[in-house]
Scaffold this motif. Structure first.
Motif, mmCIF file in Angstrom:
data_model
loop_
_atom_site.group_PDB
_atom_site.id
_atom_site.type_symbol
_atom_site.label_atom_id
_atom_site.label_comp_id
_atom_site.label_asym_id
_atom_site.label_seq_id
_atom_site.Cartn_x
_atom_site.Cartn_y
_atom_site.Cartn_z
ATOM 1 N N UNK A 1 44.590 43.010 33.245
ATOM 2 C CA UNK A 1 45.235 42.654 34.538
ATOM 3 C C UNK A 1 44.043 41.742 35.334
ATOM 4 N N UNK A 2 44.670 40.571 35.838
ATOM 5 C CA UNK A 2 43.491 39.873 36.498
ATOM 6 C C UNK A 2 43.854 39.574 38.082
ATOM 7 N N UNK A 3 43.240 39.761 38.846
ATOM 8 C CA UNK A 3 43.309 39.270 40.068
ATOM 9 C C UNK A 3 43.066 37.987 40.347
ATOM 10 N N UNK B 1 47.707 38.464 44.127
ATOM 11 C CA UNK B 1 48.677 38.097 42.910
ATOM 12 C C UNK B 1 47.892 38.510 41.854
ATOM 13 N N UNK B 2 48.625 39.439 41.060
ATOM 14 C CA UNK B 2 47.655 39.896 39.870
ATOM 15 C C UNK B 2 48.817 39.465 38.523
ATOM 16 N N UNK B 3 47.742 38.689 37.709
ATOM 17 C CA UNK B 3 48.505 37.989 36.604
ATOM 18 C C UNK B 3 48.026 39.081 35.321
ATOM 19 N N UNK B 4 49.316 39.049 34.503
ATOM 20 C CA UNK B 4 48.877 40.029 33.283
ATOM 21 C C UNK B 4 48.796 39.251 32.116
ATOM 22 N N UNK B 5 47.621 39.188 31.516
ATOM 23 C CA UNK B 5 47.384 38.039 30.289
ATOM 24 C C UNK B 5 46.791 39.282 29.259
ATOM 25 N N UNK C 1 53.598 38.360 36.549
ATOM 26 C CA UNK C 1 52.757 38.368 37.733
ATOM 27 C C UNK C 1 53.179 39.558 38.605
ATOM 28 N N UNK C 2 52.373 39.976 39.636
ATOM 29 C CA UNK C 2 52.738 40.832 40.587
ATOM 30 C C UNK C 2 51.990 40.699 41.860
ATOM 31 N N UNK C 3 52.789 41.023 42.705
ATOM 32 C CA UNK C 3 51.805 40.991 44.123
ATOM 33 C C UNK C 3 51.712 42.416 44.378
ATOM 34 N N UNK C 4 50.354 42.691 44.820
ATOM 35 C CA UNK C 4 49.973 43.927 45.283
ATOM 36 C C UNK C 4 49.068 44.010 46.281
ATOM 37 N N UNK C 5 49.134 45.066 46.894
ATOM 38 C CA UNK C 5 48.212 45.253 48.082
ATOM 39 C C UNK C 5 46.907 45.606 47.670
#
Lengths: 367, 137
Positions: free
Chosen positions: B3-5, B133-137, B106-110
């Protein structure tokens, strides 16, 4: 059962070596040609503008897919239309795509279709000089096309003879929508001049002759019209064959540019069939029509048909003749072909090099 | 999968996009009406930079002249040949099974959740009081 290819081949490891037969340069502003235009015509353009055989001056007969018919990533940051920046052309196209030689096809103003013949002649002269000064002298990979105002045969011949010895020019450009079909005898002095100057004739989609855009009349949609380039090019090829041009000028070499390929085998077969039955109407056509096409007509690849299977495309190339195909990208237009991915077929390295480079090198006699 | 912010939400305004590089891949992140989607930047047709294309809606018709326009902003159109890709799925509209662009989760996380979890923030220093915004690659 046929095989469907989901992925086209990835970019190959070897360095691309490409001759691009169709690049469209544009002017940042009309005033770019002023240095090469007589004062009279600068004033004429300022006061009257240009005048083509359709309504809406400067408009196209149909809206295009994109503004300026362009890739939307091809607008220079410094402003101006796509194709107007040599720096962007190098960075976006010539360098990364391995273009060793690129043929310029300027379309602005459509000088061959100007109603005012003298304006058309003046514009072709100016734009020919503009191509050399603004492009070819600045970038040795580029070559110019001799634009002619083909409805004025005498002036066209003079322009071909004037540019014929200049190695900056590799071809004579004619747009297929002429007043009369291109095989008519009024245009023959142009072909004679082409042969005399050892230059091929390139017939690139376009022109505004006032006739409907398709044989069936004016279309409602761009997509409907976009296919009509194939009809138009078929009419041109048939005219050059049956009016006797290719018989009369066996050394004349013709490129059909941006007109597609899929129709070529079927046109050849139809013409041959009809010639076997109706030959006596055109006794000046001495060989089966397909033989003239096979010997004297070349075809550029973009916009190429993209059949679902590799075998279909290879079959098409077999029928047309692998040595008759010239690669083109149409940069910077919206239907640009990338040389790495344009051929949806399993080609050998030798076939790929032939299509991307060797055929054009031989055709344009670039050695 | 890692996961990448990649951004804070305010760096991708409504109906805008952001091109990021993660592990050498170019990925476009799109804010469609407050929802976020991520797709690869390479058009599967001829390799254009897909994420530079126009963002459009879906035009459909029950017959000539009877147009409906829906799904505003959910389709991405290639800057060269105009292929339309669904930002939600990566599938092209005309050949959904054959021509598709890679899409990413993609997820939006606090920020607080990111710090409490075991994520490494590769691109940004994560602070607690923001949405990421957190991207899963």
């Amino acid at each position: 059962m046929s095989t469907v290819e989901l992925e086209r081949p990835r970019a190959s490891n070897y360095k691309l070596r490409v001759i691009d037969c169709d690049i469209h340069p544009a002017m940042t502003s009309w005033t770019e040609v002023h240095p090469y235009l007589e004062r009279q015509w600068i004033e004429h353009l300022t006061v009257y503008g240009s005048h083509l055989r359709h309504a809406f001056s400067e408009a196209l007969s149909h809206p295009r897919m994109s503004p300026d018919a362009a890739r939307i990533d091809a607008y220079p940051e410094e402003g101006g239309p796509p194709g107007s920046s040599l720096e962007l052309m190098k960075k976006q196209h010539l360098d990364p795509n391995g273009i060793e030689v690129g043929m310029l096809i300027p379309l602005r103003w459509n000088p061959g279709s100007q109603r005012n013949l003298d304006l058309g002649v003046a514009l072709t002269r100016a734009m020919n000089t503009w191509q050399v000064e603004r492009w070819v002298k600045q970038e040795p990979r580029l070559r110019a096309s001799v634009l002619i105002a083909q409805e004025d045969t005498v002036a066209s011949v003079a322009e071909i003879d004037a540019r014929g010895g200049d190695p900056n020019f590799t071809q004579i450009l004619i747009l297929p929508k002429t007043d009369e079909p291109l095989g008519r005898r009024r245009y023959w002095p142009i072909y004679e001049a082409a042969v005399r100057n050892n230059l091929p004739i390139t017939i690139h989609v376009g022109g505004t002759n006032g006739h409907p855009s398709t044989g069936g009349g004016w279309t409602s949609y761009y997509m409907e019209e976009h296919h009509s380039v194939a009809q138009t090019m078929q009419a041109v090829v048939a005219s050059l064959v049956f009016e006797g041009v290719l018989e009369r000028f066996p050394e004349l070499r013709v490129v059909i540019m941006e007109g597609g390929l899929g129709w070529v085998p079927s046109l050849n077969a139809r013409m041959d069939k009809h010639w076997a039955r109706l030959r006596s109407e055109v006794p000046h056509v001495k060989k089966p029509p397909s033989e003239y096409v096979r010997e004297q007509v070349w075809f550029s690849t973009q916009p190429m048909e993209e059949p679902a299977t590799s075998a279909e495309l290879i079959d098409l190339f077999d029928r047309i003749g692998w040595d008759r195909l010239l690669f083109s990208t149409d940069y910077p237009h919206w239907d640009f072909d990338d040389p790495r991915y344009a051929f949806r077929a399993n080609l050998t390295k030798a076939q790929r090099e032939q299509l991307l480079y060797e055929n054009a090198r031989k055709f344009y006699r670039l050695d | 999968m890692a996961r990448h912010v990649v951004a804070t939400v305010d760096q991708i305004p409504l109906d805008q996009r952001l091109l990021v590089q993660v592990n050498g891949r170019e990925i476009g992140i799109f804010n469609v009406g407050g929802e976020y989607f991520a797709v690869g930047n390479r058009c599967p047709h001829e390799g254009a930079s897909l994420c530079k294309g126009r963002i459009v809606g879906l035009v459909e018709a029950t017959g000539p002249g009877d147009y409906q326009y829906s799904r505003r902003g959910e389709l991405l159109r290639c800057p060269w040949h105009g292929w339309e890709f669904d930002l939600r799925t990566g599938r092209s509209w005309c050949e959904p099974d054959r021509t598709k662009v890679r899409s990413y989760d993609l997820k939006v996380e606090p920020g607080g959740a990111l710090i409490e979890g075991e994520l490494r923030a590769e691109t940004f220093q994560v602070t607690i009081d923001k949405q990421y915004v957190v991207l899963e690659v």
